[in-house]
Design a protein around this motif. Structure first.
Motif, PDB file in Angstrom:
ATOM      1  N   HIS A 144     -17.807   3.981 -25.515  1.00 13.24           N
ATOM      2  CA  HIS A 144     -19.118   3.914 -24.862  1.00 13.24           C
ATOM      3  C   HIS A 144     -19.905   5.206 -25.044  1.00 13.24           C
ATOM      4  CE1 HIS A 144     -18.070   0.180 -22.731  1.00 13.24           C
ATOM      5  NE2 HIS A 144     -19.298   0.155 -22.266  1.00 13.24           N
ATOM      6  N   VAL A 145     -19.219   6.346 -24.882  1.00 11.85           N
ATOM      7  CA  VAL A 145     -19.939   7.625 -24.954  1.00 11.85           C
ATOM      8  C   VAL A 145     -20.598   7.825 -26.307  1.00 11.85           C
ATOM      9  CG1 VAL A 145     -18.558   8.769 -23.179  1.00 11.85           C
ATOM     10  CG2 VAL A 145     -17.804   8.850 -25.577  1.00 11.85           C
ATOM     11  N   TRP A 242     -24.154   3.890 -12.972  1.00 12.89           N
ATOM     12  CA  TRP A 242     -24.309   5.043 -13.851  1.00 12.89           C
ATOM     13  C   TRP A 242     -24.489   4.625 -15.310  1.00 12.89           C
ATOM     14  CZ3 TRP A 242     -25.956   9.365 -12.189  1.00 12.89           C
ATOM     15  CH2 TRP A 242     -25.586   9.854 -10.934  1.00 12.89           C
ATOM     16  N   GLU A 243     -23.831   3.531 -15.704  1.00 13.28           N
ATOM     17  CA  GLU A 243     -24.044   3.034 -17.061  1.00 13.28           C
ATOM     18  C   GLU A 243     -25.501   2.599 -17.243  1.00 13.28           C
ATOM     19  OE1 GLU A 243     -22.052  -0.008 -20.353  1.00 13.28           O
ATOM     20  OE2 GLU A 243     -21.559  -0.248 -18.225  1.00 13.28           O
ATOM     21  N   SER A 244     -26.067   1.955 -16.227  1.00  9.44           N
ATOM     22  CA  SER A 244     -27.469   1.539 -16.296  1.00  9.44           C
ATOM     23  C   SER A 244     -28.399   2.742 -16.416  1.00  9.44           C
ATOM     24  CB  SER A 244     -27.839   0.718 -15.057  1.00  9.44           C
ATOM     25  OG  SER A 244     -27.083  -0.467 -14.987  1.00  9.44           O
ATOM     26  N   VAL A 245     -28.090   3.808 -15.675  1.00  7.64           N
ATOM     27  CA  VAL A 245     -28.898   5.031 -15.771  1.00  7.64           C
ATOM     28  C   VAL A 245     -28.791   5.620 -17.170  1.00  7.64           C
ATOM     29  CG1 VAL A 245     -29.143   7.399 -14.956  1.00  7.64           C
ATOM     30  CG2 VAL A 245     -28.758   5.552 -13.312  1.00  7.64           C
ATOM     31  N   SER A 246     -27.577   5.678 -17.710  1.00 14.16           N
ATOM     32  CA  SER A 246     -27.409   6.285 -19.039  1.00 14.16           C
ATOM     33  C   SER A 246     -28.154   5.499 -20.114  1.00 14.16           C
ATOM     34  CB  SER A 246     -25.918   6.419 -19.390  1.00 14.16           C
ATOM     35  OG  SER A 246     -25.280   5.160 -19.500  1.00 14.16           O
ATOM     36  N   ASN A 247     -28.373   4.199 -19.897  1.00 13.76           N
ATOM     37  CA  ASN A 247     -29.120   3.396 -20.869  1.00 13.76           C
ATOM     38  C   ASN A 247     -30.580   3.809 -20.973  1.00 13.76           C
ATOM     39  OD1 ASN A 247     -29.402   0.961 -22.650  1.00 13.76           O
ATOM     40  ND2 ASN A 247     -30.770   0.315 -21.005  1.00 13.76           N
ATOM     41  N   GLU A 250     -32.712   9.640 -23.356  1.00 14.16           N
ATOM     42  CA  GLU A 250     -33.119   9.848 -24.746  1.00 14.16           C
ATOM     43  C   GLU A 250     -31.918   9.884 -25.682  1.00 14.16           C
ATOM     44  OE1 GLU A 250     -36.079   9.808 -26.232  1.00 14.16           O
ATOM     45  OE2 GLU A 250     -36.775   9.139 -24.255  1.00 14.16           O
ATOM     46  N   ASP A 251     -30.802  10.462 -25.240  1.00 18.20           N
ATOM     47  CA  ASP A 251     -29.633  10.504 -26.120  1.00 18.20           C
ATOM     48  C   ASP A 251     -29.069   9.104 -26.371  1.00 18.20           C
ATOM     49  OD1 ASP A 251     -29.662  13.183 -26.667  1.00 18.20           O
ATOM     50  OD2 ASP A 251     -28.056  13.722 -25.269  1.00 18.20           O
ATOM     51  N   ARG A 252     -29.229   8.196 -25.431  1.00 20.73           N
ATOM     52  CA  ARG A 252     -28.843   6.801 -25.666  1.00 20.73           C
ATOM     53  C   ARG A 252     -29.717   6.201 -26.759  1.00 20.73           C
ATOM     54  NH1 ARG A 252     -26.116   1.948 -26.175  1.00 20.73           N
ATOM     55  NH2 ARG A 252     -27.144   0.251 -25.065  1.00 20.73           N
ATOM     56  N   ARG A 253     -31.021   6.425 -26.657  1.00 19.36           N
ATOM     57  CA  ARG A 253     -31.936   5.903 -27.662  1.00 19.36           C
ATOM     58  C   ARG A 253     -31.611   6.482 -29.045  1.00 19.36           C
ATOM     59  NH1 ARG A 253     -36.719   3.359 -27.419  1.00 19.36           N
ATOM     60  NH2 ARG A 253     -36.765   3.553 -25.141  1.00 19.36           N
TER      61      ARG A 253
END
Length: 270
Positions: A144-145, A242-247, A250-253
């Motif tokens: 995931h990371v 927290w997974e929803s927040v990480s989505n 900018e680093d997710r994008r």
């Protein structure tokens, strides 16, 4: 008299089913080359285990997959949709919890036949099964990371329970993949064998289970899962939150864009 119910393939687009007496195999079957999780599969995963439990024609479930992988995690086109429309990620939170809870609520023994890659949610589903028999060359991990997400869909729940916190945190934070043989050595899976011996091992285990009284087996599993179900209630809302927040970051994008462009990501920490 209990009402008859039989799970039917026509109700599913990402699963097919086969029977051998009272043994029911649920096959992950999709057009995706490595059975990546898209929105339809995610929705079906949230109900298939309940339907397998309700199926009155079976006593033992095998979870397996067609194609060259068990389930290699999220489909990247779906990832891009989630980045572009975060509300779609938010909307799958209920199903994400149901995937985990329905697996842990099952009374019937469920065996995982693991081959190819099992990554992210695919790994979680495999590890939440009761007995995992893996091809020794299979790959399993929770990266995931690497796609900019918190490991929120069950990995942070089950990995530490199987191999301890130190090793689990290292693997979850690095996103490293293990071979089936390495996973067996760590205690992550029950058995890791050459591919041509996997089915024989599954048959051996099924023979032992069916030689015992059915309800003693089912309810022993049920009691053993009580701590996992309690832990799930404690951690899953936060994990998915927290997974929803990480989505949204900018680093997710950037992670998704880099994978789509087949280039190295340039993370900024944002």
């Amino acid at each position: 008299m209990s009402r008859e119910f039989h799970i039917e393939a026509q109700d599913y687009s990402r699963f097919t089913f086969s029977r051998d007496g009272r043994i029911l195999t649920a096959w992950i079957t999709s057009d995706h080359p490595v059975n990546g999780v898209d929105e339809p599969m995610h929705e079906e995963l949230a109900r298939v285990f309940t339907d397998l439990q309700r199926d009155t024609g079976s006593d033992i479930i095998i979870l397996a997959a067609k194609g060259r992988a068990f389930c290699a995690g999220g489909d990247f086109d779906w990832f891009q949709e989630q980045v572009d429309h975060p509300e779609r990620f938010r909307d799958i939170a209920w199903d994400a919890k149901r995937i985990v809870s329905s697996l842990l609520d099952m009374e019937k023994p469920i065996l995982c036949r693991l081959h190819g890659a099992a990554a992210g949610l695919g790994a979680t589903i495999a590890l939440l099964c009761d007995i995992i028999v893996a091809d020794e060359t299979a790959k399993i991990g929770d990266p995931h990371v690497k796609v900019g997400l918190v490991a929120g869909d069950g990995g942070t729940l089950i990995w530490p329970q199987l191999i301890g916190f130190a090793r689990a945190k290292e693997l979850l934070m690095t996103g490293d993949m293990l071979t089936g043989a390495e996973a067996k050595d760590l205690g992550l899976v029950n058995h890791a064998l050459p591919a041509d011996q996997v089915d024989a091992k599954l048959g051996e285990i099924i023979g032992k289970l069916t030689a015992n009284p059915k309800w003693a087996v089912r309810w022993t599993k049920t009691v053993t899962n009580i701590p996992l179900r309690a832990l799930m209630a404690q951690v899953m809302d936060a994990a998915i939150g927290w997974e929803s927040v990480s989505n949204t970051l900018e680093d997710r994008r950037e992670a998704v864009a880099a994978m789509a462009g087949k280039r190295a990501p340039k993370f900024t920490g944002e």
